[in-house]
Write an enzyme that holds these catalytic residues in place. Sequence first.
Site, PDB file in Angstrom:
ATOM      1  N   GLY B  41     -26.886   3.975  15.129  1.00  0.00           N
ATOM      2  CA  GLY B  41     -26.256   5.128  14.489  1.00  0.00           C
ATOM      3  C   GLY B  41     -26.356   6.359  15.375  1.00  0.00           C
ATOM      4  N   GLY B  43     -24.953   9.460  14.200  1.00  0.00           N
ATOM      5  CA  GLY B  43     -24.727  10.659  13.406  1.00  0.00           C
ATOM      6  C   GLY B  43     -25.827  11.649  13.736  1.00  0.00           C
ATOM      7  N   ARG B 331     -23.821  19.648  -8.154  1.00  0.00           N
ATOM      8  CA  ARG B 331     -22.655  18.761  -8.100  1.00  0.00           C
ATOM      9  C   ARG B 331     -22.535  17.808  -9.280  1.00  0.00           C
ATOM     10  NH1 ARG B 331     -23.105  17.476  -1.666  1.00  0.00           N
ATOM     11  NH2 ARG B 331     -22.449  19.569  -1.085  1.00  0.00           N
ATOM     12  N   GLU B 426     -29.164   9.647   6.056  1.00  0.00           N
ATOM     13  CA  GLU B 426     -28.643   9.210   4.758  1.00  0.00           C
ATOM     14  C   GLU B 426     -29.004   7.759   4.454  1.00  0.00           C
ATOM     15  OE1 GLU B 426     -24.572  10.367   4.048  1.00  0.00           O
ATOM     16  OE2 GLU B 426     -24.436   9.157   2.215  1.00  0.00           O
ATOM     17  N   LEU B 442     -27.561  17.522   6.038  1.00  0.00           N
ATOM     18  CA  LEU B 442     -27.585  17.809   7.473  1.00  0.00           C
ATOM     19  C   LEU B 442     -29.004  18.216   7.864  1.00  0.00           C
ATOM     20  CD1 LEU B 442     -24.271  19.826   8.051  1.00  0.00           C
ATOM     21  CD2 LEU B 442     -24.640  17.371   8.009  1.00  0.00           C
TER      22      LEU B 442
HETATM   23  C1  LIG Z   1     -16.843  14.987   3.823  1.00  0.00           C
HETATM   24  C2  LIG Z   1     -18.316  15.224   3.821  1.00  0.00           C
HETATM   25  C3  LIG Z   1     -18.810  16.527   3.848  1.00  0.00           C
HETATM   26  C4  LIG Z   1     -20.170  16.756   3.873  1.00  0.00           C
HETATM   27  N1  LIG Z   1     -20.628  18.048   3.918  1.00  0.00           N
HETATM   28  C5  LIG Z   1     -21.962  18.267   4.014  1.00  0.00           C
HETATM   29  C6  LIG Z   1     -22.473  19.591   4.164  1.00  0.00           C
HETATM   30  O1  LIG Z   1     -21.729  20.564   4.214  1.00  0.00           O
HETATM   31  N2  LIG Z   1     -23.808  19.757   4.263  1.00  0.00           N
HETATM   32  C7  LIG Z   1     -24.669  18.707   4.229  1.00  0.00           C
HETATM   33  O2  LIG Z   1     -25.874  18.923   4.348  1.00  0.00           O
HETATM   34  N3  LIG Z   1     -24.208  17.443   4.089  1.00  0.00           N
HETATM   35  C8  LIG Z   1     -22.885  17.201   3.998  1.00  0.00           C
HETATM   36  N4  LIG Z   1     -22.429  15.913   3.868  1.00  0.00           N
HETATM   37  C9  LIG Z   1     -23.380  14.810   3.953  1.00  0.00           C
HETATM   38  C10 LIG Z   1     -23.761  14.586   5.397  1.00  0.00           C
HETATM   39  O3  LIG Z   1     -22.673  14.852   6.224  1.00  0.00           O
HETATM   40  C11 LIG Z   1     -24.199  13.164   5.655  1.00  0.00           C
HETATM   41  O4  LIG Z   1     -25.110  12.770   4.686  1.00  0.00           O
HETATM   42  C12 LIG Z   1     -24.875  13.061   7.011  1.00  0.00           C
HETATM   43  O5  LIG Z   1     -24.067  13.621   8.003  1.00  0.00           O
HETATM   44  C13 LIG Z   1     -25.206  11.634   7.352  1.00  0.00           C
HETATM   45  O6  LIG Z   1     -25.666  11.575   8.675  1.00  0.00           O
HETATM   46  P1  LIG Z   1     -26.319  10.259   9.245  1.00  0.00           P
HETATM   47  O7  LIG Z   1     -26.751  10.591  10.627  1.00  0.00           O
HETATM   48  O8  LIG Z   1     -27.329   9.728   8.318  1.00  0.00           O
HETATM   49  O9  LIG Z   1     -25.119   9.195   9.256  1.00  0.00           O
HETATM   50  P2  LIG Z   1     -23.627   9.243   9.835  1.00  0.00           P
HETATM   51  O10 LIG Z   1     -23.277  10.527  10.446  1.00  0.00           O
HETATM   52  O11 LIG Z   1     -22.754   8.695   8.779  1.00  0.00           O
HETATM   53  O12 LIG Z   1     -23.683   8.223  11.027  1.00  0.00           O
HETATM   54  C14 LIG Z   1     -23.788   6.854  10.850  1.00  0.00           C
HETATM   55  C15 LIG Z   1     -23.847   6.218  12.204  1.00  0.00           C
HETATM   56  O13 LIG Z   1     -24.208   4.857  12.071  1.00  0.00           O
HETATM   57  C16 LIG Z   1     -23.321   4.040  12.771  1.00  0.00           C
HETATM   58  N5  LIG Z   1     -23.235   2.781  12.025  1.00  0.00           N
HETATM   59  C17 LIG Z   1     -23.097   2.603  10.698  1.00  0.00           C
HETATM   60  N6  LIG Z   1     -23.106   1.317  10.391  1.00  0.00           N
HETATM   61  C18 LIG Z   1     -23.253   0.656  11.550  1.00  0.00           C
HETATM   62  C19 LIG Z   1     -23.324  -0.720  11.887  1.00  0.00           C
HETATM   63  N7  LIG Z   1     -23.281  -1.662  10.949  1.00  0.00           N
HETATM   64  N8  LIG Z   1     -23.436  -1.042  13.184  1.00  0.00           N
HETATM   65  C20 LIG Z   1     -23.513  -0.068  14.158  1.00  0.00           C
HETATM   66  N9  LIG Z   1     -23.475   1.227  13.879  1.00  0.00           N
HETATM   67  C21 LIG Z   1     -23.338   1.581  12.596  1.00  0.00           C
HETATM   68  C22 LIG Z   1     -22.032   4.797  12.834  1.00  0.00           C
HETATM   69  O14 LIG Z   1     -21.301   4.375  13.953  1.00  0.00           O
HETATM   70  C23 LIG Z   1     -22.537   6.221  12.975  1.00  0.00           C
HETATM   71  O15 LIG Z   1     -22.796   6.488  14.332  1.00  0.00           O
HETATM   72  C24 LIG Z   1     -21.060  15.665   3.839  1.00  0.00           C
HETATM   73  C25 LIG Z   1     -20.567  14.370   3.802  1.00  0.00           C
HETATM   74  C26 LIG Z   1     -19.217  14.140   3.787  1.00  0.00           C
HETATM   75  C27 LIG Z   1     -18.724  12.737   3.723  1.00  0.00           C
END
Ligand SMILES: Cc1cc2nc3c(=O)[nH]c(=O)nc-3n(C[C@H](O)[C@H](O)[C@H](O)COP(=O)(O)OP(=O)(O)OC[C@H]3O[C@@H](n4cnc5c(N)ncnc54)[C@H](O)[C@@H]3O)c2cc1C
Lengths: 257, 639
Positions: B41, B43, B331, B426, B442
């Site tokens: 991941g 993100g 929310r 997440e 975030l």
């Molecule tokens: C539209 C939207 C608006 C939002 N606005 C806000 C906000 O304003 N403030 C806030 O705090 N939060 C907000 N959120 C929530 C927040 O953006 C997310 O919870 C957070 O960014 C998740 O980050 P992460 O690094 O956990 O995962 P993600 O950014 O979802 O990254 C997941 C990563 O895992 C990889 N991955 C997934 N499955 C696999 C697999 N099987 N094999 C290989 N790679 C895989 C993907 O390629 C990606 O790189 C929002 C969410 C959305 C959808």
Amino acid sequence: MDFKLKIWRQKNAQAKGSFRTYPVSDVSPEMSFLEMIDYLNKQIIESGGEPITFEQDCREGICGSCGLYINGRPHGPMRRTTTCELHMREFSDGETIVIEPWRSKAFPVIKDLVVDRSSFERVMHAGGFISVDTGSAAEANSLPVSKHNSDKAFDAAACIGCGACVAACKNSSAVLFAAAKIAQYALIPQGKAEAKERVDRMVKQMDTEGFGYCSNTYGCEFDCPKGISVDFIALMNREFFSSKLCKQIPGKYTRKV
Amino acid sequence: MQKLDSKIPDGPLADKWKNYKAGLRLVSPANKKKIEIIVVGTGLAGSAAASSLGELGYKVKVFCFQDSPRRAHSVAAQGGINAAKNYRNDNDSVYRLFHDMIKGGDYRAREANVYRAAEVSNDVIDHFTALGVPFARDYGGTLDTRSFGGVQVSRTFYAKGQTGQQCLLGTYSSLNRQIAKGTVKMYPRRDMLDIVIIDGKTRGIITRNLLTGEIERHSAHAVVLATGGYGTVFYLSTLGLGSNASAAWSAFKKGAFFANPSFIQIHPTSIPVLNDYQCKLTLMSESLRNDGRVWVPKQKGDKRHPVEIPEDERDYYLERRYPAFGNLVPRDVASRAAKERCDAGYGVGDTGLSVYLDFKDAIAKQGEDKIRDKYGNLFEMYEKITGINPYRQPMRIYPAGHYTMGGLWVDYNLMTTIPGLFAIGESNFSDHGANRLGASSLMQCCGDGYFILPNTISDYLADDIRTGKIPEEDKEFEKAEKNVSDRIKRIMSVKGKQTASSFHKRLGKIMWDHCGMRRDAEGLKKGMELLKELEKEFWSDICIPGSDRELNQELEKALKVADFFEVGRLMCEDALQREESCGAHFREEHQTETGEAKRDDSKFAFVGAWEFQGQDARPKLHREELEFKYVELKERSYK
Ligand SMILES: Cc1cc2nc3c(=O)[nH]c(=O)nc-3n(C[C@H](O)[C@H](O)[C@H](O)COP(=O)(O)OP(=O)(O)OC[C@H]3O[C@@H](n4cnc5c(N)ncnc54)[C@H](O)[C@@H]3O)c2cc1C
Ligand code: SF4
Ligand code: FES
């Protein structure tokens, strides 16, 4: 609405591709362009064919994955709009729509409409960062940054890395993409320390990747879905030339990454 | 049976992390070079972790399914990122942020973890600023903030409506720096399909190379999952189309407990469904509720154009029901209130499934330019999608699946129940209880990745300095690889008639109808049955053209959908077991007289962690009791 789609099909990187024509009918004007392709793909799959492969993820114009060359324009006819944000109401009933992948030596086709944009990654590896380790930052408000410059840096940083600028350019130049990053950092104090090496290395990497030179035709700005301004190219050029001047002083700017 | 040990350190809340961290073991720089870590991941959580681990000197391998790490769905976050800086002098503090999150999560999160997330929030803002993230600023050059739902202070840092993009590009830039240095190796276009456990420890993963279809083995001393949320279980959601549960699910099937799977946030302000071919909903940031007022006509089925409906014939129902918080209620509350109005027949639009979000008053008061400055890109996005100009008439919005509070169970070290398997961002369950407050994801993702995991994983790895490279020839790798290959063979050989997306759409509808904003026992049971039936149909009628040895997007989709049937069932199971309403989990059977969620702290103040028991067996529920020493459990009131 009914359309005739002329779509580039190519089995893989080695295969020779060609256009194929697909009629689609009963398209709703409310559909987005990619929903229309989904709709076509469903029909192709259900009748035993292989669906059209294209790239996408967010479908809201921010991830930069999608990017189709539509009727001779990257991301289609609407300005400041990515392919996934484009809607069928922008086309006229009965129209023939030609859909191709990005065309550039630095973006080889992988399959159908998917291209390899890893050259962009390598340009970023060359200098798309400020060298600061986790834990070493000062208190955020200890360094005031003028709102004007900060807002400008934001405008530059809004680039989504889609590659439309390259596809739009007759020289396949990537300067708008690189300039956006260089400008973002050149505009704020945090980016100053390594500004000169940054521009030097990123420009060199663009050459290595086979992107062309900029001849100021500004097709990139016109077709950039995020409206990244060519003013940033001028800023990059200033940075670049001043980096060349400074290079005359041996050893002074030859710090390692 | 494994005992659930959350490893929460003793001592006063405010000192826990500081003292605990001081006692964590370290790995020397020379030894770090010999230790490999896999991060899945890119993100905010994954790229923050990978770059920090690279800076520390570990050998890091990073994976994502997109062509570039910069496209992870964090990029889509709009509104902002919280921190307890107290820059506005509005009496904010780490404690207040902690308290807001615990309350916002309806008292179903761990105090110690939440406090720590609040504690490191300020470091995140400092770090991003140093990385050149262009947060909004005031004329004096200092950072600006705004308010977000569910709180009464202004602590949300933002970059227009593109905060996620700007933060992600920040973590991406640190990642690029490490890739250039050679400490991090990036593997894009990979789907992670299984984890590999050797002698009880996580030692690698199996991936499918999405370009060649090759099944690959990757070994390491520890694995970090940062694979994001699984809101796509509803088919229509605000997540990216590639978002999935598969990575976490493969870990679940190898023994990692899955916590609170049914806690899934339905965001109140998304653009409503506009046509039948839609596969994605677009969020309109919660920050819009700072200036936008939510209303429906007072008269049922009022078909007039919204601008023609006079002020006294509008029902500003959030302001009416919740005078203290008004349009800024959390929310879950806002979503249910919208559904309540629409179900009662007051909804607007062709389908009656939407409400208005109106900027008329804000524009009159502050001027169009000011509103454009704050939300320009969101308004533009809205107009592109709907063809309607929100400066002239109100937006139409409706709730949509958005964020998964549930996820892999982790202890205080962010380690799952499988040694050496960590989960951050997440993908874990830890900080948001039964409902997440805006702008706190975030913050948590970055805190986990930059400031927490690098410390706790080092403590774990201190035992591995003499292990040496993990051989990819090990029979456990062979076994896992075979499992994955067999599954792909099986799915390819069905050769049915229906597409993966059409199954996904039907599955999503079952989940939305039976395990969505309002749930009841009968509906949940029915949902599970329907899922079983549809799953059976899937395995006998899924159609995947082409071969598995090439770029095959239909195969990618089908593998994800196959997992969603199982995830969906676990969600129903979890929602059924929880005989109370809390946060986003609303059981019809458990509500107050005024229709608010009714918690049952005497029986349900626990984290429900599920353990896999075999493909057809019912998973087993473990309870981690939650102790509240610093906040008093109260009815959550926003009136
Ligand atoms: C539209 C939207 C608006 C939002 N606005 C806000 C906000 O304003 N403030 C806030 O705090 N939060 C907000 N959120 C929530 C927040 O953006 C997310 O919870 C957070 O960014 C998740 O980050 P992460 O690094 O956990 O995962 P993600 O950014 O979802 O990254 C997941 C990563 O895992 C990889 N991955 C997934 N499955 C696999 C697999 N099987 N094999 C290989 N790679 C895989 C993907 O390629 C990606 O790189 C929002 C969410 C959305 C959808
Ligand atoms: S500059 Fe514009 S066109 Fe080029 S990659 Fe960035 S967003 Fe795309
Ligand atoms: S799919 Fe993300 S920009 Fe189009």
